[in-house]
Design a protein around this motif. Sequence first.
Motif, PDB file in Angstrom:
ATOM      1  N   PHE A 208       0.831  -1.209   0.000  1.00 17.32           N
ATOM      2  CA  PHE A 208       0.000   0.000   0.000  1.00 17.32           C
ATOM      3  C   PHE A 208       0.866   1.260   0.000  1.00 17.32           C
ATOM      4  O   PHE A 208       0.589   2.224  -0.727  1.00 17.32           O
ATOM      5  CB  PHE A 208      -0.910  -0.010   1.233  1.00 17.32           C
ATOM      6  CG  PHE A 208      -1.760   1.221   1.388  1.00 17.32           C
ATOM      7  CD1 PHE A 208      -2.926   1.384   0.648  1.00 17.32           C
ATOM      8  CD2 PHE A 208      -1.389   2.230   2.272  1.00 17.32           C
ATOM      9  CE1 PHE A 208      -3.707   2.526   0.788  1.00 17.32           C
ATOM     10  CE2 PHE A 208      -2.163   3.372   2.416  1.00 17.32           C
ATOM     11  CZ  PHE A 208      -3.324   3.516   1.669  1.00 17.32           C
ATOM     12  N   HIS A 212       1.175   5.120  -1.849  1.00 19.03           N
ATOM     13  CA  HIS A 212       0.598   6.133  -0.968  1.00 19.03           C
ATOM     14  C   HIS A 212       1.687   6.656  -0.033  1.00 19.03           C
ATOM     15  O   HIS A 212       2.536   5.878   0.421  1.00 19.03           O
ATOM     16  CB  HIS A 212      -0.558   5.552  -0.155  1.00 19.03           C
ATOM     17  CG  HIS A 212      -1.702   5.064  -0.987  1.00 19.03           C
ATOM     18  ND1 HIS A 212      -1.664   3.859  -1.667  1.00 19.03           N
ATOM     19  CD2 HIS A 212      -2.912   5.615  -1.258  1.00 19.03           C
ATOM     20  CE1 HIS A 212      -2.799   3.689  -2.316  1.00 19.03           C
ATOM     21  NE2 HIS A 212      -3.575   4.729  -2.093  1.00 19.03           N
ATOM     22  N   GLU A 256      -4.690   4.425   5.373  1.00 21.03           N
ATOM     23  CA  GLU A 256      -5.363   5.180   4.320  1.00 21.03           C
ATOM     24  C   GLU A 256      -5.660   6.604   4.789  1.00 21.03           C
ATOM     25  O   GLU A 256      -5.457   7.574   4.041  1.00 21.03           O
ATOM     26  CB  GLU A 256      -6.653   4.467   3.933  1.00 21.03           C
ATOM     27  CG  GLU A 256      -7.455   5.159   2.827  1.00 21.03           C
ATOM     28  CD  GLU A 256      -8.732   4.415   2.512  1.00 21.03           C
ATOM     29  OE1 GLU A 256      -9.643   5.045   1.924  1.00 21.03           O
ATOM     30  OE2 GLU A 256      -8.853   3.218   2.842  1.00 21.03           O
TER      31      GLU A 256
END
Length: 262
Positions: A208, A212, A256
């Motif tokens: 991830f 990001h 996130e």
Amino acid sequence: MKSFTRIFISILIISLLSACSTSDDEKKITNDSKEQNPGVQSGQNLPTEKGANQTKPAMTQAEVIEAVKTDLKTDLTKLLPSELPLENGKHLTATTKSDESYYEVVFYESVNPVAINHESLENGQIIARINAQKYESVQEASEQVAFENFSELGGQTIDLGYNITGYQDAGAGSMWTSWNEGRWAIGAHTHTSEGESGEKLAKEATEFLESHTLPIPKPNGFAHIDVYQLDNRITWQKENIVYMIDEVKDPMIALEIATSIE
């Protein structure tokens, strides 16, 4: 006889004139009534005021976040996510606390639109909490972050992919799979009996973070992510100010949110 005939004719004329007068008065009353209620017909309701029963539209996430920033009364730089994960059909809202050297924002999701800081949010569904605290010195702030260089601490090495080496360490029933990315230290926690789940989470987080970017800390940051969704904490400092994200159940959602910080 002629006299009687004249009297009868006179009475007949007076009756006819009286009948005409009554008819004219009734017509006048009917017309006056129509003028006072133009267009109203039998069985027809009067129109209501347009929009009288309409509710205000729900605020967008961007509008809620901007309202939160406005509500915070602090001297600190206000770092907040640009977007938060919501279930379909749910609405974003929040509670706030702040002073010149501290602020806290707890984001909630609700079935219906709810105003910021509404009392009903005390028992609401928390998405995440974000707070910032100013300390007396950079050193004191660094102690709150507790950054570690795992290559120096050692442990069983593991390939997490993307040329990143992780280090596994177990003790007291817990196992950590930890690694460093730039100025960040990241550790994935699980139980020693389920070591593979910690390795899986670490690899998922590594993948991830390839696409990001976490906030740039000065100097360091530390992300604790938990397989059992019990203690996800992402902490970083901007010199003598420490920012933290917690109260997020899903570890990947915690990352996130952190990578959407602006």
